[in-house]
Design a protein around this motif. Structure first.
Motif, short mmCIF file in Angstrom:
data_model
loop_
_atom_site.label_atom_id
_atom_site.label_comp_id
_atom_site.label_asym_id
_atom_site.label_seq_id
_atom_site.Cartn_x
_atom_site.Cartn_y
_atom_site.Cartn_z
N VAL A 37 0.87 -1.18 0.00
CA VAL A 37 0.00 0.00 0.00
C VAL A 37 0.91 1.23 0.00
N GLU A 38 0.78 2.07 -1.03
CA GLU A 38 1.57 3.28 -1.11
C GLU A 38 0.72 4.48 -0.71
N ILE A 39 1.26 5.31 0.17
CA ILE A 39 0.58 6.53 0.58
C ILE A 39 1.16 7.70 -0.22
N GLY A 40 0.30 8.43 -0.93
CA GLY A 40 0.75 9.59 -1.69
C GLY A 40 1.59 9.22 -2.90
N PRO A 41 1.03 8.50 -3.89
CA PRO A 41 1.80 8.08 -5.06
C PRO A 41 2.29 9.23 -5.94
N GLY A 42 1.62 10.39 -5.86
CA GLY A 42 2.06 11.53 -6.65
C GLY A 42 2.14 11.21 -8.13
N LEU A 43 3.30 11.47 -8.74
CA LEU A 43 3.47 11.26 -10.17
C LEU A 43 3.99 9.86 -10.47
N ALA A 44 3.85 8.94 -9.53
CA ALA A 44 4.12 7.50 -9.73
C ALA A 44 5.60 7.15 -9.81
N ARG A 53 6.91 -5.20 -9.13
CA ARG A 53 7.32 -6.22 -8.16
C ARG A 53 6.16 -6.94 -7.50
N THR A 54 4.93 -6.51 -7.76
CA THR A 54 3.79 -7.11 -7.07
C THR A 54 2.61 -7.27 -8.02
N GLU A 55 1.67 -8.11 -7.66
CA GLU A 55 0.53 -8.38 -8.53
C GLU A 55 -0.45 -7.21 -8.55
N THR A 56 -0.79 -6.68 -7.38
CA THR A 56 -1.71 -5.56 -7.29
C THR A 56 -1.18 -4.58 -6.25
N LEU A 57 -1.15 -3.30 -6.61
CA LEU A 57 -0.70 -2.26 -5.70
C LEU A 57 -1.89 -1.39 -5.31
N HIS A 58 -2.04 -1.13 -4.01
CA HIS A 58 -3.05 -0.20 -3.53
C HIS A 58 -2.37 1.13 -3.22
N VAL A 59 -3.04 2.23 -3.59
CA VAL A 59 -2.50 3.55 -3.29
C VAL A 59 -3.57 4.41 -2.62
N VAL A 60 -3.12 5.27 -1.73
CA VAL A 60 -4.00 6.21 -1.03
C VAL A 60 -3.58 7.61 -1.45
N GLU A 61 -4.47 8.33 -2.14
CA GLU A 61 -4.13 9.64 -2.70
C GLU A 61 -5.31 10.60 -2.54
N ILE A 62 -5.06 11.80 -2.01
CA ILE A 62 -6.11 12.78 -1.76
C ILE A 62 -6.37 13.69 -2.96
N ASP A 63 -5.36 13.92 -3.80
CA ASP A 63 -5.45 14.86 -4.92
C ASP A 63 -6.22 14.24 -6.08
N ARG A 64 -7.39 14.80 -6.40
CA ARG A 64 -8.25 14.22 -7.44
C ARG A 64 -7.63 14.29 -8.83
N ASP A 65 -6.83 15.32 -9.09
CA ASP A 65 -6.16 15.41 -10.39
C ASP A 65 -5.18 14.26 -10.58
N PHE A 74 -3.10 3.52 -15.58
CA PHE A 74 -2.95 2.13 -15.14
C PHE A 74 -4.31 1.45 -15.03
N SER A 75 -4.30 0.14 -15.22
CA SER A 75 -5.55 -0.62 -15.13
C SER A 75 -5.98 -0.77 -13.67
N ALA A 76 -7.29 -0.86 -13.47
CA ALA A 76 -7.84 -0.98 -12.12
C ALA A 76 -7.47 -2.31 -11.48
N GLU A 77 -7.14 -3.32 -12.31
CA GLU A 77 -6.73 -4.62 -11.77
C GLU A 77 -5.33 -4.55 -11.20
N LYS A 78 -4.50 -3.71 -11.80
CA LYS A 78 -3.10 -3.61 -11.38
C LYS A 78 -2.89 -2.56 -10.28
N LEU A 79 -3.69 -1.47 -10.36
CA LEU A 79 -3.56 -0.37 -9.41
C LEU A 79 -4.93 -0.03 -8.83
N VAL A 80 -5.09 -0.26 -7.51
CA VAL A 80 -6.34 0.04 -6.83
C VAL A 80 -6.16 1.38 -6.10
#
Length: 265
Positions: A37-44, A53-65, A74-80
């Protein structure tokens, strides 16, 4: 998304140095099967190598843009993507949902303007976390890993070290970011203790005691906690009433808290 303007209110400084990014990924050493789980992915900058390195990555991001950009890229299957404020997010519920019977690994370049409250928030989910690797302002990490009888040792040191084994991994210069912050940064590794080195009878009591003890840092411990405990009682616990709050170890604070809980104070 190189045209994205970093937002001061979100404390955005985007990591761009590829050698630093590589060093962070190697420090985390993610493996297939890890629940990341990545907090604040920003510009990735970290997001893309983590996804490799992983099958599915979860990210927590507040900025809607940024959320919109990541959703397109990214696909929803790969990045949640969880478009929420990390300060209000239930990481325990997320862990129960995506890692039943396991624990999550947290990574992030944390916004410096909310780093301390966010660390306290994350600490409450220690039972659901395998480890955490964060980029933070260097002076915050100095306080997190500080030892007793040093100027950096205080409430943050004690309350985080109560729950986590912490290690400074390496420092990062301002030029590794855009825009460059006005401070140096550090990577810290936090691993929840398998069993607490010094268990408190009442964690909330311990929190309040430590906060009161450091209420006036330059005063002696005696002056800061005289409403709770006598000099004789402190001495019986092998704590000098004349010492300053930064001279008292985590174990001593826990012993004092446990004593006060036992006697109803």
């Amino acid at each position: 998304m190189t045209s994205h303007i970093p937002r001061k209110r979100f404390g955005q400084n985007f990591l761009q140095d590829q050698s630093v990014i590589s060093d962070i990924i190697n420090s985390v050493s993610p493996r297939k099967g890890d629940v990341l789980v990545e907090i604040g992915p920003g510009l990735a900058a970290l997001t893309m190598p983590l996804m490799d390195r992983t099958e599915t990555l979860h990210v927590v991001e507040i900025d809607r843009d940024i959320v919109a950009h990541l959703s397109e890229k990214f696909s929803a299957e790969k990045l949640v993507i969880h478009n929420v404020d990390a300060l209000n997010f239930d990481f325990g519920a997320l862990a129960a949902e995506i890692a039943p019977g396991s624990k999550i690994r947290l990574i992030g370049n944390l916004p410096y303007n909310i780093s301390t409250p966010l660390l306290f928030h994350l600490a409450s989910f220690g039972n659901s976390i395998f480890d955490m690797h964060f980029m933070l302002q260097k002076e915050v990490v100095d306080r997190m890993v500080a030892e007793p009888s040093t100027s950096d040792y205080g409430r943050l040191s004690i309350m985080l070290q109560y729950r986590f084994n912490m290690e400074r991994v390496f420092d990062v210069p301002p030029e590794a970011f855009f825009p460059p912050p006005k401070v140096d940064s550090s990577i810290v590794r936090m691993v929840p203790w398998a069993s607490l080195p010094a268990p408190a009878t009442d964690y909330n009591h311990l929190q309040k005691l430590v906060a009161q003890s450091f209420g006036q840092r330059r005063k002696t411990l005696r002056n800061n906690v005289k409403s709770l405990v006598s000099d004789a009682e402190l001495e019986a616990l092998a704590i000098s009433p004349a010492c300053r709050p930064e001279n008292v170890t985590l174990e001593q604070y826990v012993a004092l808290s446990n004593y006060l809980v036992a006697v109803g104070r």
